[in-house]
Design a protein around this motif. Structure first.
Motif, PDB file in Angstrom:
ATOM      1  N   ASP A   1       0.822  -1.204   0.000  1.00  0.00           N
ATOM      2  CA  ASP A   1       0.000   0.000   0.000  1.00  0.00           C
ATOM      3  C   ASP A   1       0.857   1.256   0.000  1.00  0.00           C
ATOM      4  OD1 ASP A   1       0.882  -0.809   2.514  1.00  0.00           O
ATOM      5  OD2 ASP A   1      -0.625   0.409   3.554  1.00  0.00           O
ATOM      6  N   LYS A   2       2.158   1.137   0.231  1.00  0.00           N
ATOM      7  CA  LYS A   2       3.041   2.292   0.210  1.00  0.00           C
ATOM      8  C   LYS A   2       3.280   2.723  -1.237  1.00  0.00           C
ATOM      9  CE  LYS A   2       6.608   0.630   2.357  1.00  0.00           C
ATOM     10  NZ  LYS A   2       7.910   0.523   3.037  1.00  0.00           N
ATOM     11  N   PRO A   3       3.664   4.004  -1.463  1.00  0.00           N
ATOM     12  CA  PRO A   3       4.121   4.402  -2.805  1.00  0.00           C
ATOM     13  C   PRO A   3       5.320   3.559  -3.212  1.00  0.00           C
ATOM     14  CG  PRO A   3       3.770   6.319  -1.392  1.00  0.00           C
ATOM     15  CD  PRO A   3       3.661   5.105  -0.506  1.00  0.00           C
ATOM     16  N   TYR A   4       5.573   3.532  -4.495  1.00  0.00           N
ATOM     17  CA  TYR A   4       6.711   2.760  -4.991  1.00  0.00           C
ATOM     18  C   TYR A   4       8.017   3.183  -4.307  1.00  0.00           C
ATOM     19  CZ  TYR A   4       4.376   0.637  -9.056  1.00  0.00           C
ATOM     20  OH  TYR A   4       3.581  -0.103  -9.879  1.00  0.00           O
ATOM     21  N   ASN A   5       8.808   2.190  -3.909  1.00  0.00           N
ATOM     22  CA  ASN A   5      10.205   2.436  -3.584  1.00  0.00           C
ATOM     23  C   ASN A   5      10.984   2.533  -4.894  1.00  0.00           C
ATOM     24  OD1 ASN A   5       9.719   1.921  -0.714  1.00  0.00           O
ATOM     25  ND2 ASN A   5       9.573  -0.226  -1.317  1.00  0.00           N
ATOM     26  N   ILE A   6      12.173   3.116  -4.837  1.00  0.00           N
ATOM     27  CA  ILE A   6      13.042   3.199  -6.019  1.00  0.00           C
ATOM     28  C   ILE A   6      14.427   2.701  -5.628  1.00  0.00           C
ATOM     29  CG2 ILE A   6      14.126   4.715  -7.716  1.00  0.00           C
ATOM     30  CD1 ILE A   6      11.749   6.590  -7.429  1.00  0.00           C
ATOM     31  N   LEU A   7      14.952   1.751  -6.402  1.00  0.00           N
ATOM     32  CA  LEU A   7      16.288   1.202  -6.186  1.00  0.00           C
ATOM     33  C   LEU A   7      17.085   1.362  -7.478  1.00  0.00           C
ATOM     34  CD1 LEU A   7      18.395  -0.402  -4.551  1.00  0.00           C
ATOM     35  CD2 LEU A   7      17.276  -2.512  -5.340  1.00  0.00           C
ATOM     36  N   ILE A   8      18.144   2.164  -7.429  1.00  0.00           N
ATOM     37  CA  ILE A   8      19.017   2.383  -8.582  1.00  0.00           C
ATOM     38  C   ILE A   8      20.299   1.603  -8.362  1.00  0.00           C
ATOM     39  CG2 ILE A   8      20.282   4.091  -9.948  1.00  0.00           C
ATOM     40  CD1 ILE A   8      18.228   6.175  -9.099  1.00  0.00           C
ATOM     41  N   LEU A   9      20.584   0.654  -9.235  1.00  0.00           N
ATOM     42  CA  LEU A   9      21.775  -0.187  -9.154  1.00  0.00           C
ATOM     43  C   LEU A   9      22.652   0.109 -10.363  1.00  0.00           C
ATOM     44  CD1 LEU A   9      20.013  -3.538  -8.167  1.00  0.00           C
ATOM     45  CD2 LEU A   9      21.204  -1.957  -6.634  1.00  0.00           C
ATOM     46  N   SER A  10      23.870   0.567 -10.110  1.00  0.00           N
ATOM     47  CA  SER A  10      24.716   1.017 -11.220  1.00  0.00           C
ATOM     48  C   SER A  10      26.157   0.581 -10.991  1.00  0.00           C
ATOM     49  CB  SER A  10      24.650   2.540 -11.343  1.00  0.00           C
ATOM     50  OG  SER A  10      25.011   3.147 -10.113  1.00  0.00           O
ATOM     51  N   SER A  11      26.914   0.580 -12.081  1.00  0.00           N
ATOM     52  CA  SER A  11      28.336   0.244 -12.004  1.00  0.00           C
ATOM     53  C   SER A  11      29.119   1.191 -12.895  1.00  0.00           C
ATOM     54  CB  SER A  11      28.577  -1.201 -12.436  1.00  0.00           C
ATOM     55  OG  SER A  11      29.936  -1.562 -12.256  1.00  0.00           O
ATOM     56  N   ASP A  12      30.233   1.638 -12.398  1.00  0.00           N
ATOM     57  CA  ASP A  12      31.056   2.621 -13.110  1.00  0.00           C
ATOM     58  C   ASP A  12      31.610   2.024 -14.404  1.00  0.00           C
ATOM     59  OD1 ASP A  12      32.805   4.738 -13.751  1.00  0.00           O
ATOM     60  OD2 ASP A  12      33.159   5.149 -11.642  1.00  0.00           O
TER      61      ASP A  12
END
Length: 807
Positions: A216-227
């Motif tokens: 029921d919460k708003p979307y979480n956001i997970l950004i996974l990146s690599s240099d």
């Protein structure tokens, strides 16, 4: 007899302890002295000036590792002493006892060095890697390969077990000799210590499960990146090797933007563009060494995604290994930055890296969770890259965030795919030729001093090039496996039900494509590899509607798209556009165009060609262009004299679906036009030497791509004298510009031209710089935003509907 035995044991103990302490003390001193010798021998003014002005801080950095040597000495004493004592019960020779202690010390450290090389060859490298290769070839019958970690693990367990039994018996005997009260105190202390150790060792249980997930919460956001992760190196984007099975799996239920581009192939500028939705010439960060005023302007005037979400109740955090220090470059709006406090722009970070290299015993034993807690700088050192440790911390942080009632934004930045591609086992052997025994066996080797003065080498053999490519691909797989562990956690805890996941990067990398070698942000030669990144966007309620979008999108479209997905207004100050039309299938062509510029280079930069007597634009290597700002946290900042020049000398590009227009600045601006369908590696310039199309059919394309308001005047004034002075000092001909009587000086000019033709190029550079100092206008081409040209792929894209400013 008893007293004699006791005295002998005490004597042996004192001798072993003294030998261990002196040996590790000398190791520390050798590291310190070696650091000073190497630094003083560097042929760059930045290192020399830094030592003169920041020598005290450097010495403090070394002193910070003294506790590490003390701990190492204590542990080695505890393990070595029982062996020496057992062997030397009747030994009277001090020399032999010391020799036995030194031999055991050498074996102890050598064993763990080989163990670390087996798992993390980047940590030591160089001569250690050569020794490792020699030993491994002996053990394997002549083939240079990895020594199985089981050799080390079994030996470590056996030795630790024997030491534990020895000290348990020793403490038990001492316990039985003590008085009753002391026994109870000792027993209670040992019991509490054992209970605490057991509690810490048992994995935490409980926490959310899929059934407990709060959807029921708003979307979480997970950004996974690599240099430096290239978009074309993922198998889900068509790469021939299976480098990304877990990301491929995620792409199968996501929107995969296969042609995503960053505006600048430089980490700091790129992250600012992603998090603000703005081009560099909008947010005003044009290089990675801004001064305090420039940082404050970017912080206060940019619409940061973390700030926007924090104002709406989101918990925001950023994490990373050494690459994650970019989040300390400025206040990007995150409430938490869970990395070392070192700044990627700080002089202290470069010193920390160099100091750690001078003390190889420290990463040997402290490149782990305990070491990170005791010595935080190790975690952000490129030399001590520990990808798995970061993944474990990310998973723990996700558990903590999920237990809260607020939605979250978590950005994670790995350094695993960045130069020098120093892979850990098994990734360093996953794609490499097992028979390869040439240079760069475990990572790309290059000296920082030589790099600053000359840039990257260009004399690699085909076999060496292929090995470097293989190492890079292994690191892509390494990143992918760690992404898989995080995705598994999201599945187990139910977070996949309400978390948007983005897989991306800050930029790509050159990997010996035509017209280039290695590095990034250098030019737009050889293809799109510098600026092409992954952009896989997982949206929970659209996982049953996966899409592959093969049209141009930009990293600066990420923030507008995320805000749109959350139902939040998109600030009108953002250059990027929401990609929802692609996500929903509303259109298959938004008509987006990619604009890019090259980055600040660490080594000498020339722009323009030396044809027809043209003088190229030019700036010096980093040791001449940067300074340490003592009033700004000892950060490295670009000198004022180079601020405009660094921007002017940038190459620029406009990239549509089928065409690429490249600009090289100089006294005469050079254009190059390429048909990407026929010429993807940019080998056939469709413009002639005068900058006009060779064929009439390309005229309209060139006219459409070239901005109507392309030329801009740049005035150089004020501090220009600094550039003139530095160039003159470099070539030792200040007398050219003396205003006093030159009768007693050797004037190198006659009738306004150099007497010696060898001085002609030097004079031209100085004269050109002097013109700028006097305020004369010089031509500089700039592709301004808003795309003041007609799009060749259709009508000019309409601007996004203005929204109330959400930032």
């Amino acid at each position: 007899m008893v007293d004699a035995g006791k005295d002998s044991r005490r004597r042996i103990r004192r001798m072993v302890l003294r030998t261990v302490v002196i040996t590790h003390g000398l190791a520390f001193l050798f590291g310190l002295i070696g650091f000073v010798v190497v630094l003083s021998g560097m042929d760059n003014s930045l290192a020399q000036t830094a030592w003169q002005e920041q020598g005290g801080m450097m010495l403090l950095q070394h002193a910070a590792y003294l506790p590490a040597y003390v701990l190492i000495a204590a542990v080695t004493f505890l393990l070595i002493h029982p062996v020496v004592r057992r062997w030397a019960r009747r030994e009277r020779s001090t020399r032999r006892i010391v020799a036995a202690t030194l031999l055991l010390l050498l074996g102890f450290h050598g064993f763990f060095a080989l163990r670390l090389l087996s798992l993390h060859p980047i940590d030591l490298g160089g001569v250690f890697a050569s020794v490792y290769g020699t030993i491994s070839s002996i053990l394997s019958g002549g083939r240079w390969t990895r020594i199985p970690s089981s050799y080390f693990d079994v030996t470590t367990i056996v030795v630790a077990g024997l030491a534990a039994v020895y000290y348990f018996v020793f403490l038990l005997r001492a316990f039985l000799r003590t008085r009753r009260a002391t026994r109870w105190i000792t027993a209670s202390s040992v019991g509490l210590l054992a209970a605490g150790t057991l509690y810490a060792a048992v994995p935490a249980t409980g926490g959310p499960t899929p059934d407990d997930a709060r959807t029921d919460k708003p979307y979480n956001i997970l950004i996974l990146s690599s240099d430096s992760l290239r978009g074309d190196r993922l198998s889900c984007n068509g790469y021939s090797r299976a480098t990304s099975p877990r990301i491929d799996e995620l792409a199968g239920k996501s929107v995969n933007f296969t042609r995503a581009f960053v505006p600048t192939a430089s980490t700091t500028e790129s992250w600012v563009s992603l998090l603000t939705g703005q081009y560099p010439h909008t947010h005003k960060l044009r290089h990675m060494f801004p001064n305090a005023r420039q940082v404050r302007e970017v912080e206060s005037n940019s619409p940061w995604l973390p700030k926007i979400l924090a104002e709406r109740g989101y918990r925001t955090a950023a994490m990373g290994d050494w690459a994650g220090s970019v989040f300390n470059a400025m206040d990007m709006g995150y409430k938490e930055t869970l990395i070392s406090e070192l700044n990627p722009q700080s002089f202290e970070m470069y010193v920390t890296e160099a100091v750690l290299f001078a003390h190889p015993l420290v990463p040997l034993y402290f490149n782990n969770e305990v070491g990170f807690a005791l010595f935080p700088n190790i975690e952000t050192s490129m030399a001590c890259l520990n990808t798995e440790a970061l993944t474990r911390r990310v998973i723990r942080k996700l558990g903590e965030l999920d237990r809260g009632s607020e939605p979250f934004l978590l950005s994670v930045f790995y350094g695993v795919t960045h130069l020098p591609y120093g892979g850990t086992w098994p990734y360093n052997e996953m794609f490499t030729d097992p028979d390869y025994e040439g240079p760069n066996r475990y990572k790309l080797e290059f000296g920082i001093d030589d790099f600053i003065q000359n840039g990257f080498r260009d004399d690699y053999t085909p076999a060496q090039i292929q090995h470097i490519l293989d190492l890079y691909d292994g690191e892509v797989f390494h990143f992918d496996e760690n992404i898989g562990r995080i995705l598994d956690h999201l599945d187990r805890t139910g977070l996949m039900e309400n978390t948007i996941v983005l897989i991306t990067s800050d930029h790509g990398d050159d990997l010996f494509e035509p017209h280039c070698t290695i590095g990034h942000g250098v030019s737009f030669k050889g293809g799109d590899q510098n600026n092409h990144i992954p952009q896989v966007l997982y949206i929970p309620d659209r996982r049953d509607e996966p899409r592959q979008v093969d049209r141009i999108v930009r990293s600066l479209d990420v923030t507008p798209t995320l805000l749109d997905l959350l139902g939040l207004p998109i600030p009108v100050t953002m250059d990027g556009r929401s990609l929802m039309p692609y996500i929903t299938g509303q259109t298959d062509d938004m008509g987006l165009v990619f604009f890019g510029e090259t980055s600040y280079l660490f080594y000498e930069k020339k722009a323009g060609l030396d044809e027809d007597g043209e003088l190229p634009l030019y700036y010096d290597p980093m040791d001449k262009t940067l300074r340490v700002d003592k009033e700004y946290d000892n950060r490295l900042v670009l000198k004022d004299a180079y601020q405009d020049l660094v921007v002017e000398v940038k190459d620029r590009v406009i990239r549509t679906e089928n065409w690429k227009l490249v600009l090289t600045p100089g006294q005469k601006v050079r254009y190059e036009l390429y048909d990407l369908q026929e010429d993807p590696n940019r080998s056939n310039n469709l413009l002639d030497a005068t900058g006009q199309p060779k064929n009439e059919k390309w005229v309209s394309i060139f006219q459409q791509l070239r901005p109507k308001a392309a030329e801009k005047r740049a005035t150089y004034h004020g501090e220009r004298y600094e550039l003139v002075f530095e160039l003159a000092e470099r070539y030792d001909i200040l007398k050219m510009f003396r205003t006093d009587d030159l009768r007693n000086e050797r004037n190198l000019l006659r009738n306004g031209r150099p007497i010696d033709p060898a001085h002609d190029e030097i004079f031209q550079r100085l004269y050109h710089a002097l013109q700028r100092w006097r305020g004369e206008q010089v031509e500089a081409l700039c592709f301004d935003e808003a795309f003041v040209f007609d799009s060749p792929v259709g009508s000019k894209p309409a601007p996004a509907t203005p929204q109330p400013d959400g930032g």
